[in-house]
Design an enzyme around this catalytic site. Structure first.
Site, PDB file in Angstrom:
ATOM      1  N   THR A 108       0.824  -1.206   0.000  1.00 55.44           N
ATOM      2  CA  THR A 108       0.000   0.000   0.000  1.00 55.44           C
ATOM      3  C   THR A 108       0.857   1.254   0.000  1.00 55.44           C
ATOM      4  OG1 THR A 108      -1.744  -1.212   1.158  1.00 55.44           O
ATOM      5  CG2 THR A 108      -1.874   1.184   1.250  1.00 55.44           C
ATOM      6  N   TYR A 144       4.839 -12.560   4.627  1.00 53.70           N
ATOM      7  CA  TYR A 144       3.752 -11.968   3.838  1.00 53.70           C
ATOM      8  C   TYR A 144       3.563 -12.812   2.582  1.00 53.70           C
ATOM      9  CZ  TYR A 144       1.547  -8.030   1.193  1.00 53.70           C
ATOM     10  OH  TYR A 144       0.733  -7.210   0.444  1.00 53.70           O
ATOM     11  N   LYS A 188       1.141 -12.560   7.385  1.00 53.55           N
ATOM     12  CA  LYS A 188       0.064 -11.834   6.707  1.00 53.55           C
ATOM     13  C   LYS A 188      -0.388 -12.698   5.542  1.00 53.55           C
ATOM     14  CE  LYS A 188      -1.204  -7.643   4.206  1.00 53.55           C
ATOM     15  NZ  LYS A 188      -0.763  -6.329   3.646  1.00 53.55           N
ATOM     16  N   MET A 211      -4.558  -7.060   8.532  1.00 55.53           N
ATOM     17  CA  MET A 211      -3.675  -5.995   8.078  1.00 55.53           C
ATOM     18  C   MET A 211      -4.332  -5.496   6.790  1.00 55.53           C
ATOM     19  SD  MET A 211       0.472  -6.161   7.425  1.00 55.53           S
ATOM     20  CE  MET A 211       0.871  -6.609   9.119  1.00 55.53           C
TER      21      MET A 211
END
Length: 291
Positions: A50, A138, A166, A206
């Site tokens: 992001t 992740y 994540k 998240m």
């Protein structure tokens, strides 16, 4: 440093605001992040997907980490810094920077583009974990081009200094299997699957869309944790139309546009190859704001 026990609730991955010319807009960043942390979120994530991490150089990463650490100095909110790249040596260097700059953990993505084997993924995370900073692994096969198998995820989560995962795998299979085996905590990274993944054992989320209506996401999590499952579902369902708009085009372009339109950052500028959202999506988001 971040512990397994602190991986729960709502972690917000923030955008990196840029001026129209492309440099980091530090004033916007400080104002906007300060507003987010006022919500008593459970974790702040800097320089993730992001935050357009592939376009942020290591000097700029230092600037973002320093600014974030200053904003959080009177807070107990942990700072998680995205340090993963498609190059293991670069990932280690960025993880060392985060460790030396007071980050509480690093978010390390499966190496993208190279599409390594499962053995290569494991070796990559082992090198990152050797730095000594807590690591949140992740998994995001849609962007990386390759994902973790359940066995690979279990192997990585058993490493010293890896404290959680994540999960952006696109289904509840991975979190369900990991929960069944009593693994370290998993945070949902697929916003539209957040409610379902809580039911499959996720410790929280998240969530990029939590940049907008942050308090509502916190409330959903707290309601679910308190056993008010139907109330949490109803509140989540109210956010689904916005989530669908925010991921109609590549993240973080829609979120940046909305934050800019609301005056929270001064510009929706992105770094190439990312470009601003289409006129059609601007109309849809504008109608959402007007409504």
């Amino acid at each position: 440093m971040l512990t397994e026990e602190q991986i729960y609730g709502i972690y917000v991955p923030v955008v990196t605001p840029f001026h129209a010319a492309g440099e980091i807009d530090l004033e916007s960043y400080q104002r906007y992040v300060n507003n987010i942390i006022k919500n008593s979120i459970h974790g702040l994530v800097v320089n993730g997907t992001t935050g357009e991490s592939p376009t942020v150089n290591i000097q700029e990463l230092q600037t973002l980490v320093d600014a974030s650490r200053e904003l959080l100095k009177s807070s107990s909110i942990p700072l998680v810094v995205g340090t993963g790249t498609n190059d293991t040596a670069s990932t280690v260097a960025r993880t060392e920077l985060a460790a030396n700059s007071g980050a509480d953990a690093a978010l390390v993505v499966v190496p993208y583009y190279s599409r390594p084997s499962q053995e290569g993924i494991i070796a990559h995370f082992r090198k990152a974990a050797e730095v000594g900073l807590p690591i949140i692994a992740y998994d995001i096969p849609g962007r990386a081009g390759v994902g973790m198998s359940v066995d690979t995820a279990r192997t990585i989560l058993e490493m010293n200094n890896v404290v959680g995962l994540k999960d952006c795998s696109g289904s509840p299979v991975l979190v369900s299997e990991l929960s069944r085996h009593g693994s370290k905590p998993v945070l949902c990274g697929d916003d539209l699957n957040f409610f379902d993944m809580l039911g499959c054992g996720a410790a929280g989320g998240m969530l990029a869309s939590a940049n907008v209506h942050t308090a509502s996401y916190l409330s959903i999590y707290e309601q679910y944790r308190a056993g008010q499952v139907e109330a949490a579902r109803a509140a989540f369902d109210q956010l689904v139309p916005l989530m669908k708009l925010l991921f109609k085009e590549s993240n973080p372009a829609p979120i940046k546009w909305l934050l800019s339109a609301r005056g929270e950052i001064s510009s929706d500028t992105l770094r190439l190859p990312m470009t601003s959202i289409s006129s059609a999506l601007r109309e849809e988001l504008g109608a959402y704001l007007a409504g």
